[in-house]
Write a protein that holds these residues in place. Sequence first.
Motif, PDB file in Angstrom:
ATOM      1  N   LEU A   1     -28.487 -19.724  17.370  1.00 51.66           N
ATOM      2  CA  LEU A   1     -29.322 -20.135  18.493  1.00 51.66           C
ATOM      3  C   LEU A   1     -30.732 -20.234  17.936  1.00 51.66           C
ATOM      4  O   LEU A   1     -31.308 -19.229  17.531  1.00 51.66           O
ATOM      5  CB  LEU A   1     -29.276 -19.097  19.614  1.00 51.66           C
ATOM      6  CG  LEU A   1     -27.920 -18.791  20.225  1.00 51.66           C
ATOM      7  CD1 LEU A   1     -28.012 -17.594  21.170  1.00 51.66           C
ATOM      8  CD2 LEU A   1     -27.398 -20.015  20.970  1.00 51.66           C
TER       9      LEU A   1
ATOM     10  N   ASP B   1     -28.988 -15.458  17.745  1.00 45.86           N
ATOM     11  CA  ASP B   1     -30.387 -15.861  17.648  1.00 45.86           C
ATOM     12  C   ASP B   1     -30.831 -15.704  16.198  1.00 45.86           C
ATOM     13  O   ASP B   1     -30.368 -14.812  15.490  1.00 45.86           O
ATOM     14  CB  ASP B   1     -31.235 -14.978  18.580  1.00 45.86           C
ATOM     15  CG  ASP B   1     -32.678 -15.440  18.700  1.00 45.86           C
ATOM     16  OD1 ASP B   1     -32.986 -16.589  18.331  1.00 45.86           O
ATOM     17  OD2 ASP B   1     -33.503 -14.640  19.175  1.00 45.86           O
TER      18      ASP B   1
ATOM     19  N   GLU C   1     -29.153 -11.863  21.247  1.00 48.32           N
ATOM     20  CA  GLU C   1     -30.399 -12.491  21.695  1.00 48.32           C
ATOM     21  C   GLU C   1     -31.334 -11.397  22.177  1.00 48.32           C
ATOM     22  O   GLU C   1     -30.936 -10.551  22.975  1.00 48.32           O
ATOM     23  CB  GLU C   1     -30.084 -13.491  22.819  1.00 48.32           C
ATOM     24  CG  GLU C   1     -31.265 -14.042  23.560  1.00 48.32           C
ATOM     25  CD  GLU C   1     -32.194 -14.889  22.712  1.00 48.32           C
ATOM     26  OE1 GLU C   1     -33.368 -14.487  22.572  1.00 48.32           O
ATOM     27  OE2 GLU C   1     -31.763 -15.941  22.202  1.00 48.32           O
TER      28      GLU C   1
ATOM     29  N   LYS D   1     -32.388 -24.314  21.088  1.00 47.04           N
ATOM     30  CA  LYS D   1     -32.928 -23.729  22.311  1.00 47.04           C
ATOM     31  C   LYS D   1     -34.118 -24.586  22.731  1.00 47.04           C
ATOM     32  O   LYS D   1     -34.846 -25.050  21.866  1.00 47.04           O
ATOM     33  CB  LYS D   1     -33.382 -22.281  22.081  1.00 47.04           C
ATOM     34  CG  LYS D   1     -32.244 -21.337  21.822  1.00 47.04           C
ATOM     35  CD  LYS D   1     -32.628 -19.884  21.947  1.00 47.04           C
ATOM     36  CE  LYS D   1     -33.503 -19.385  20.837  1.00 47.04           C
ATOM     37  NZ  LYS D   1     -33.729 -17.947  20.845  1.00 47.04           N
ATOM     38  N   PRO D   2     -34.328 -24.802  24.005  1.00 43.76           N
ATOM     39  CA  PRO D   2     -33.523 -24.248  25.088  1.00 43.76           C
ATOM     40  C   PRO D   2     -32.140 -24.905  25.140  1.00 43.76           C
ATOM     41  O   PRO D   2     -31.998 -26.088  24.849  1.00 43.76           O
ATOM     42  CB  PRO D   2     -34.335 -24.580  26.342  1.00 43.76           C
ATOM     43  CG  PRO D   2     -35.181 -25.761  25.963  1.00 43.76           C
ATOM     44  CD  PRO D   2     -35.445 -25.627  24.494  1.00 43.76           C
ATOM     45  N   LEU D   3     -31.152 -24.107  25.496  1.00 46.73           N
ATOM     46  CA  LEU D   3     -29.778 -24.591  25.539  1.00 46.73           C
ATOM     47  C   LEU D   3     -29.604 -25.666  26.605  1.00 46.73           C
ATOM     48  O   LEU D   3     -30.168 -25.567  27.684  1.00 46.73           O
ATOM     49  CB  LEU D   3     -28.818 -23.432  25.854  1.00 46.73           C
ATOM     50  CG  LEU D   3     -28.264 -22.706  24.662  1.00 46.73           C
ATOM     51  CD1 LEU D   3     -29.263 -21.672  24.205  1.00 46.73           C
ATOM     52  CD2 LEU D   3     -26.966 -22.073  24.996  1.00 46.73           C
TER      53      LEU D   3
ATOM     54  N   ASN E   1     -33.365 -15.416  28.107  1.00 50.05           N
ATOM     55  CA  ASN E   1     -32.378 -16.207  27.373  1.00 50.05           C
ATOM     56  C   ASN E   1     -30.980 -15.625  27.526  1.00 50.05           C
ATOM     57  O   ASN E   1     -29.997 -16.365  27.616  1.00 50.05           O
ATOM     58  CB  ASN E   1     -32.757 -16.315  25.898  1.00 50.05           C
ATOM     59  CG  ASN E   1     -33.930 -17.238  25.652  1.00 50.05           C
ATOM     60  OD1 ASN E   1     -34.308 -18.028  26.512  1.00 50.05           O
ATOM     61  ND2 ASN E   1     -34.526 -17.125  24.482  1.00 50.05           N
TER      62      ASN E   1
END
Length: 147
Positions: free
Chosen positions: A102, A73, A28, A125-127, A33
Amino acid sequence: MDLDHKDASLTTPKEDIDLSNINALVVEDNDINQIVIEAMLNEFNITSINMANNGQEAVEQCELGVFDIIFMDMQMPVLDGPQATVKIREFSAFKHTPIIALTANVLSADKQRCFDAGMDDYIAKPLEYDALRSILLKWCRTNIKRT
Protein backbone atom coordinates in the motif's frame (compact mmCIF):
# COMPACT_ATOMS: atom_id res chain seq x y z
CA MET A 1 8.28 -4.99 -13.91
CA ASP A 2 5.13 -2.92 -14.42
CA LEU A 3 1.83 -4.52 -13.54
CA ASP A 4 -1.43 -3.29 -15.03
CA HIS A 5 -4.30 -3.82 -12.63
CA LYS A 6 -6.87 -3.11 -15.32
CA ASP A 7 -6.15 -6.45 -17.04
CA ALA A 8 -7.95 -8.58 -14.45
CA SER A 9 -11.06 -6.40 -14.44
CA LEU A 10 -11.36 -6.62 -18.22
CA THR A 11 -11.58 -10.40 -18.19
CA THR A 12 -14.05 -10.77 -15.31
CA PRO A 13 -17.64 -9.59 -15.56
CA LYS A 14 -18.73 -6.84 -13.19
CA GLU A 15 -20.69 -9.34 -11.10
CA ASP A 16 -20.45 -9.39 -7.34
CA ILE A 17 -17.61 -11.45 -6.01
CA ASP A 18 -17.75 -13.22 -2.68
CA LEU A 19 -14.44 -13.61 -0.92
CA SER A 20 -15.98 -14.44 2.45
CA ASN A 21 -13.53 -17.31 2.90
CA ILE A 22 -10.50 -14.97 2.76
CA ASN A 23 -8.49 -14.21 5.88
CA ALA A 24 -6.73 -10.86 5.36
CA LEU A 25 -4.06 -8.99 7.27
CA VAL A 26 -3.93 -5.22 6.86
CA VAL A 27 -0.72 -3.58 8.04
CA GLU A 28 -1.32 0.16 8.25
CA ASP A 29 -0.37 2.71 10.90
CA ASN A 30 -3.04 5.29 10.01
CA ASP A 31 -6.40 4.75 11.76
CA ILE A 32 -8.42 6.41 8.99
CA ASN A 33 -6.74 4.27 6.32
CA GLN A 34 -7.48 1.16 8.41
CA ILE A 35 -11.18 2.06 8.49
CA VAL A 36 -11.27 2.76 4.75
CA ILE A 37 -9.45 -0.47 3.82
CA GLU A 38 -11.63 -2.56 6.12
CA ALA A 39 -14.82 -1.04 4.65
CA MET A 40 -13.61 -1.66 1.11
CA LEU A 41 -12.68 -5.28 1.87
CA ASN A 42 -16.14 -5.74 3.40
CA GLU A 43 -17.57 -4.82 -0.03
CA PHE A 44 -16.13 -8.15 -1.24
CA ASN A 45 -17.54 -10.00 1.79
CA ILE A 46 -14.11 -10.21 3.40
CA THR A 47 -14.88 -9.96 7.10
CA SER A 48 -11.98 -11.92 8.58
CA ILE A 49 -9.60 -8.97 8.73
CA ASN A 50 -6.76 -8.59 11.20
CA MET A 51 -5.13 -5.19 11.69
CA ALA A 52 -1.52 -4.47 12.54
CA ASN A 53 -0.33 -0.94 13.29
CA ASN A 54 3.26 -1.55 12.15
CA GLY A 55 5.51 -4.14 10.61
CA GLN A 56 6.56 -5.65 13.93
CA GLU A 57 2.92 -6.33 14.85
CA ALA A 58 2.46 -7.92 11.41
CA VAL A 59 5.40 -10.26 11.96
CA GLU A 60 4.00 -11.21 15.37
CA GLN A 61 0.55 -11.92 13.90
CA CYS A 62 2.11 -14.06 11.17
CA GLU A 63 3.84 -16.12 13.86
CA LEU A 64 0.41 -16.90 15.32
CA GLY A 65 -1.86 -17.34 12.30
CA VAL A 66 -2.15 -17.82 8.57
CA PHE A 67 -3.48 -15.24 6.13
CA ASP A 68 -4.59 -15.60 2.52
CA ILE A 69 -3.46 -12.08 1.58
CA ILE A 70 -1.52 -9.31 3.29
CA PHE A 71 -1.88 -5.60 2.53
CA MET A 72 1.32 -3.87 3.67
CA ASP A 73 1.87 -0.14 4.07
CA MET A 74 5.35 0.85 2.97
CA GLN A 75 6.15 3.55 5.53
CA MET A 76 5.43 2.80 9.18
CA PRO A 77 7.11 3.25 12.54
CA VAL A 78 8.94 0.44 14.36
CA LEU A 79 9.36 -1.77 11.26
CA ASP A 80 8.49 -0.55 7.77
CA GLY A 81 6.74 -2.56 5.06
CA PRO A 82 9.79 -3.83 3.18
CA GLN A 83 11.56 -4.88 6.41
CA ALA A 84 8.42 -6.65 7.67
CA THR A 85 7.96 -8.41 4.33
CA VAL A 86 11.49 -9.83 4.45
CA LYS A 87 10.83 -11.22 7.96
CA ILE A 88 7.38 -12.60 7.03
CA ARG A 89 8.82 -14.37 3.96
CA GLU A 90 11.14 -16.29 6.32
CA PHE A 91 8.10 -18.20 7.67
CA SER A 92 7.37 -21.28 5.56
CA ALA A 93 3.61 -20.62 5.71
CA PHE A 94 4.12 -17.24 4.00
CA LYS A 95 6.54 -18.11 1.20
CA HIS A 96 3.76 -17.78 -1.41
CA THR A 97 1.16 -15.64 0.36
CA PRO A 98 0.42 -12.54 -1.72
CA ILE A 99 1.80 -9.44 -0.02
CA ILE A 100 0.44 -6.27 -1.59
CA ALA A 101 2.17 -2.95 -0.97
CA LEU A 102 0.00 0.00 0.00
CA THR A 103 1.86 3.06 -1.18
CA ALA A 104 1.33 6.67 -2.11
CA ASN A 105 4.56 6.49 -4.13
CA VAL A 106 4.10 4.77 -7.47
CA LEU A 107 7.32 5.78 -9.18
CA SER A 108 9.32 2.98 -10.80
CA ALA A 109 11.97 3.01 -8.06
CA ASP A 110 9.29 2.76 -5.36
CA LYS A 111 7.60 -0.13 -7.14
CA GLN A 112 10.93 -1.90 -7.52
CA ARG A 113 11.60 -1.48 -3.78
CA CYS A 114 8.32 -3.37 -3.15
CA PHE A 115 9.35 -6.24 -5.40
CA ASP A 116 12.93 -6.34 -4.07
CA ALA A 117 11.55 -6.83 -0.54
CA GLY A 118 9.46 -9.80 -1.68
CA MET A 119 6.10 -8.12 -2.19
CA ASP A 120 4.00 -9.45 -5.04
CA ASP A 121 2.14 -6.35 -6.16
CA TYR A 122 1.21 -2.84 -5.12
CA ILE A 123 -1.86 -0.67 -4.89
CA ALA A 124 -1.75 3.11 -4.82
CA LYS A 125 -3.17 5.15 -1.98
CA PRO A 126 -5.69 6.53 -1.74
CA LEU A 127 -7.28 3.19 -2.56
CA GLU A 128 -9.81 3.01 -5.35
CA TYR A 129 -12.51 0.34 -5.52
CA ASP A 130 -11.65 -0.87 -9.04
CA ALA A 131 -7.93 -1.13 -8.25
CA LEU A 132 -8.65 -3.16 -5.11
CA ARG A 133 -11.10 -5.34 -7.04
CA SER A 134 -8.44 -6.05 -9.67
CA ILE A 135 -5.87 -6.96 -7.01
CA LEU A 136 -8.33 -9.31 -5.31
CA LEU A 137 -9.30 -10.93 -8.63
CA LYS A 138 -5.66 -11.39 -9.54
CA TRP A 139 -4.35 -12.76 -6.24
CA CYS A 140 -7.41 -14.48 -4.72
CA ARG A 141 -8.92 -15.93 -7.89
CA THR A 142 -9.06 -19.49 -6.52
CA ASN A 143 -11.01 -18.27 -3.46
CA ILE A 144 -13.78 -16.47 -5.36
CA LYS A 145 -17.34 -17.58 -4.87
CA ARG A 146 -19.53 -16.38 -7.72
CA THR A 147 -22.82 -14.85 -6.63
